[in-house]
Motif scaffolding. Structure first.
Motif, short mmCIF file in Angstrom:
data_model
loop_
_atom_site.label_atom_id
_atom_site.label_comp_id
_atom_site.label_asym_id
_atom_site.label_seq_id
_atom_site.Cartn_x
_atom_site.Cartn_y
_atom_site.Cartn_z
N VAL A 83 0.84 -1.21 0.00
CA VAL A 83 0.00 0.00 0.00
C VAL A 83 0.87 1.25 0.00
O VAL A 83 0.61 2.21 -0.74
N THR A 84 1.91 1.26 0.82
CA THR A 84 2.80 2.42 0.88
C THR A 84 3.44 2.68 -0.47
O THR A 84 3.52 3.83 -0.94
N ALA A 85 3.92 1.62 -1.12
CA ALA A 85 4.54 1.77 -2.44
C ALA A 85 3.54 2.29 -3.46
O ALA A 85 3.86 3.18 -4.26
N LEU A 86 2.33 1.77 -3.45
CA LEU A 86 1.32 2.20 -4.42
C LEU A 86 0.89 3.64 -4.20
O LEU A 86 0.55 4.35 -5.14
N LYS A 87 0.91 4.06 -2.94
CA LYS A 87 0.60 5.47 -2.67
C LYS A 87 1.64 6.38 -3.30
O LYS A 87 1.32 7.51 -3.70
N ASN A 88 2.88 5.90 -3.40
CA ASN A 88 3.92 6.70 -4.05
C ASN A 88 3.61 6.94 -5.53
O ASN A 88 4.14 7.88 -6.13
N PHE A 89 2.76 6.06 -6.10
CA PHE A 89 2.35 6.21 -7.50
C PHE A 89 0.95 6.81 -7.62
O PHE A 89 0.35 6.79 -8.70
N ASP A 90 0.43 7.32 -6.50
CA ASP A 90 -0.89 7.99 -6.47
C ASP A 90 -2.03 7.06 -6.87
O ASP A 90 -3.02 7.51 -7.47
N ILE A 91 -1.93 5.78 -6.52
CA ILE A 91 -3.06 4.87 -6.74
C ILE A 91 -4.13 5.21 -5.69
O ILE A 91 -3.83 5.29 -4.50
N PRO A 92 -5.38 5.41 -6.11
CA PRO A 92 -6.39 5.94 -5.18
C PRO A 92 -7.08 4.88 -4.32
O PRO A 92 -7.10 3.70 -4.65
N ASP A 93 -7.64 5.35 -3.20
CA ASP A 93 -8.59 4.58 -2.37
C ASP A 93 -8.07 3.21 -1.98
O ASP A 93 -8.77 2.20 -2.11
N LEU A 94 -6.85 3.15 -1.47
CA LEU A 94 -6.24 1.87 -1.13
C LEU A 94 -6.66 1.39 0.26
O LEU A 94 -6.79 2.18 1.20
N SER A 95 -6.85 0.10 0.38
CA SER A 95 -7.15 -0.50 1.68
C SER A 95 -6.70 -1.96 1.65
O SER A 95 -6.32 -2.50 0.60
N ILE A 96 -6.77 -2.61 2.82
CA ILE A 96 -6.39 -4.02 2.96
C ILE A 96 -7.61 -4.79 3.44
O ILE A 96 -8.14 -4.52 4.53
N LYS A 97 -8.08 -5.70 2.63
CA LYS A 97 -9.18 -6.57 3.05
C LYS A 97 -8.56 -7.77 3.77
O LYS A 97 -7.80 -8.51 3.17
N TRP A 98 -8.88 -7.89 5.04
CA TRP A 98 -8.30 -8.94 5.87
C TRP A 98 -8.43 -10.30 5.18
O TRP A 98 -9.47 -10.60 4.60
N PRO A 99 -7.35 -11.11 5.18
CA PRO A 99 -6.09 -10.80 5.85
C PRO A 99 -5.07 -10.07 4.98
O PRO A 99 -4.20 -9.39 5.50
N ASN A 100 -5.16 -10.24 3.63
CA ASN A 100 -4.06 -9.72 2.83
C ASN A 100 -4.43 -9.45 1.37
O ASN A 100 -3.58 -9.59 0.49
N ASP A 101 -5.66 -9.08 1.10
CA ASP A 101 -6.03 -8.62 -0.23
C ASP A 101 -5.82 -7.12 -0.30
O ASP A 101 -6.19 -6.38 0.62
N ILE A 102 -5.26 -6.65 -1.42
CA ILE A 102 -5.05 -5.22 -1.61
C ILE A 102 -6.17 -4.71 -2.50
O ILE A 102 -6.40 -5.23 -3.60
N LEU A 103 -6.88 -3.68 -2.03
CA LEU A 103 -8.02 -3.15 -2.74
C LEU A 103 -7.80 -1.70 -3.13
O LEU A 103 -7.11 -0.95 -2.44
#
Length: 239
Positions: A83-103
């Motif tokens: 998530v931190t890395a993707l934020k560096n590329f301005d990917i919007p509305d990021l979250s983690i669906k438990w346990p480890n899906d990236i949304l």
């Protein structure tokens, strides 16, 4: 990082595990593939990907974890690193669906599968499999799947994204995965604090995600104000 690029492989996780068993590789050896024929997700689910469009990678981490209690902390650290890395590329509305899906918004753009090997001397070798949908645009039969291309309208450099993820993860590993990672992980949980439908043992009910226990179980606040804990195979979020 030591990078091994493959054109095609059945599973990057399996390849890296076997290679490490034969050669005792350095930590942060990374394997990528353009095509993966037997990719796996949580609970043995198959992960299908269009050839050459997505990031298919496995990362070896060793001599960092010292006890089994830290295993899920690594899971949290990897999810946060992505998530931190993707934020560096301005990917919007990021979250983690438990346990480890990236949304991104309500769509799954990536997933994680970590496999740990416990050595006789107490050391733990972890192979971190990451599948990230990058430039694929169509996901037949998967209405909840998306990609960086779909959510941004842009094509992306897979290697640049991989380098960013590894850089964040390596920095955290050098700090022995500090406690604040856990706070970041729980703060990024999808639908945290919101009434949400779940299913367990064939029964549907409402609950509110309140956090995750140190051993990786989902904490739900139920309608009677009690808190229940659920393991990965015990519950499904309906959304």
């Amino acid at each position: 990082m030591q990078l091994i690029k493959l054109s095609a492989i059945d599973s990057t996780n399996d390849y890296l595990k076997q290679l490490n068993a034969r050669n005792d590789l350095k930590s942060f050896t990374v394997v990528t593939a353009e095509v993966q024929t037997a990719g796996r997700g949580q609970m043995g689910a198959q992960w299908l990907t269009e050839d050459g469009k997505n990031l298919i990678t496995s990362i070896l981490i060793k001599d960092v974890l010292t006890e089994t209690a830290q295993v899920f902390l690594l899971n949290a650290a990897v999810a946060v690193a992505i998530v931190t890395a993707l934020k560096n590329f301005d990917i919007p509305d990021l979250s983690i669906k438990w346990p480890n899906d990236i949304l991104s918004a309500n769509k799954k753009i990536g997933g994680i599968l970590i496999e740990n090997s416990f050595r006789e001397d107490g050391r733990i070798d972890s192979v971190i499999g990451i599948g990230l949908n990058v430039n694929q645009t169509h996901f037949p039969g998967l209405p909840k799947a998306s990609s960086l291309r779909n959510v941004t309208g842009m094509d992306w450099d897979k290697h640049a994204i991989l380098e960013s993820i590894v850089a964040v993860l390596k920095q955290d590993a050098q700090r022995n995965f500090p406690a604040e990672i856990w706070d970041t992980y729980t703060g990024l949980l999808f639908r945290k604090g919101l009434p949400t439908a779940f299913e367990s043992d064939g029964r549907q009910f409402m609950g509110i995600v309140s956090g995750v226990s140190q051993d990786g179980r989902l904490q739900l606040l139920l309608e009677d104000e009690s808190v229940a804990l659920f393991g990965i195979k015990e519950i499904t979020m309906l959304y």
